[in-house]
Design an enzyme around this catalytic site. Sequence first.
Site, PDB file in Angstrom:
ATOM      1  N   ASP A  82     113.365  24.592  -0.444  1.00  0.00           N
ATOM      2  CA  ASP A  82     112.640  24.690  -1.707  1.00  0.00           C
ATOM      3  C   ASP A  82     113.550  24.290  -2.859  1.00  0.00           C
ATOM      4  O   ASP A  82     114.762  24.486  -2.816  1.00  0.00           O
ATOM      5  CB  ASP A  82     112.024  26.068  -1.909  1.00  0.00           C
ATOM      6  N   GLU A 142     108.525  29.704  -6.218  1.00  0.00           N
ATOM      7  CA  GLU A 142     108.603  30.919  -7.037  1.00  0.00           C
ATOM      8  C   GLU A 142     107.272  31.223  -7.723  1.00  0.00           C
ATOM      9  O   GLU A 142     107.113  31.106  -8.941  1.00  0.00           O
ATOM     10  CB  GLU A 142     109.722  30.792  -8.071  1.00  0.00           C
TER      11      GLU A 142
END
Length: 401
Positions: A82, A142
């Site tokens: 990520d 997130e």
Amino acid sequence: MDLLDDAWALQPDLARVREALHRDPEVGLHLPRTQERVLDELRGLPLEISTGTETTSVTAVLRGTGSEPAPEGRTTVLLRGDMDALPVEERSGEEFAATNGAMHACGHDLHTTGLIGAARLLSAHRDRLAGDVVFMFQPGEEGYDGARVMIEEGVLEAAGRRPDHAYALHVVPHRLPAGLISGRAGVTLFASYTLEVTVRGTGGHGATPYEARDPIVAAAEMVGALQTAVTRSFNVFSPVIVTVGVLRAGTTANIIPDTASFEATVRAVDPGAEPELREVFGRYLRGIAAAHGVEVDVTLTAGYPATVNDAAEAEYVGGVARELFGEERYHAAEHPSQGSEDFSRVLQEVPGVLLFLGAHVPGVEPGKAPANHSPLARFDSSVLGQASALLAGLAAERLCA
């Protein structure tokens, strides 16, 4: 295939890449500068590269050229990193600290760099691979559900067939010593939910509260009661966590407002806990509202599912980690972590594992090191070679001709 020597040789350049990513963090699903840097670092490798339309994702496919099995027997491994940061003002003190109001406070700069390193390592040994590798560079972990968006855009079909195995790692700056790998079978990260509560009363003068219906007093009681609801309604061996992070009400000290609201994050280890969460929270909060003569709106929104590691895959990754780095460098975790992750979306579709890698900075007492998401968080770049070798090794063991 000697991945370790190659990985250690890459270490200085990986540190350069990580520092560049760290200096220029971006938040959310659209990370144009991060995407461009990833594409630059992959340039020249024998990869089939595509980018997202709804996100600035990067998907790269490496076709192994080792001895070919039958088409139906060709194996595909997905590796994920990520790329997004957090809206946190950095105070880490690093020379390469960000100054734009965002921060790689969860270590995603290391995840991205480790995946770049794995792509380089596996590309160099392409002729030994009798299968394909999908490198999933993902924005929006997130809270933006970037994994779901990439799945909808076809990342699981990027190689022409669905992956057989999927792996990712997450660095930890405080609980694990640098270089220690941790994994477990079953639930490894909790499911997450967001609880939003609005209390609607009747405003009035602070000197005559009996003439109003005070939503602040009711909301304050609700915040405390949620903790009781958790301990009295859920089995301690199937824990639930509620943390109120937002509380809003009022404009000045002597005015009772009409409304008060709060928001909480909720974590549950049981993947099927949602119906009971809705019932318990609704019962407690509506009961308190009735006692105060106010009304309440309660909304529970599911976030990321529990991250569940496949048992056979957990045994496999533990074996690979021990073989690569030694018996003492792998720790079988007894309990799951209370965080949550959208790699859970991938693991709902493909058997695999999310691992943890210690990135504790030397010289700081482990119990006093800032955790992920802290503006003071620091991560040890010396683990980048290990991260790359681990990801590459997990794919190579599956694909070696």
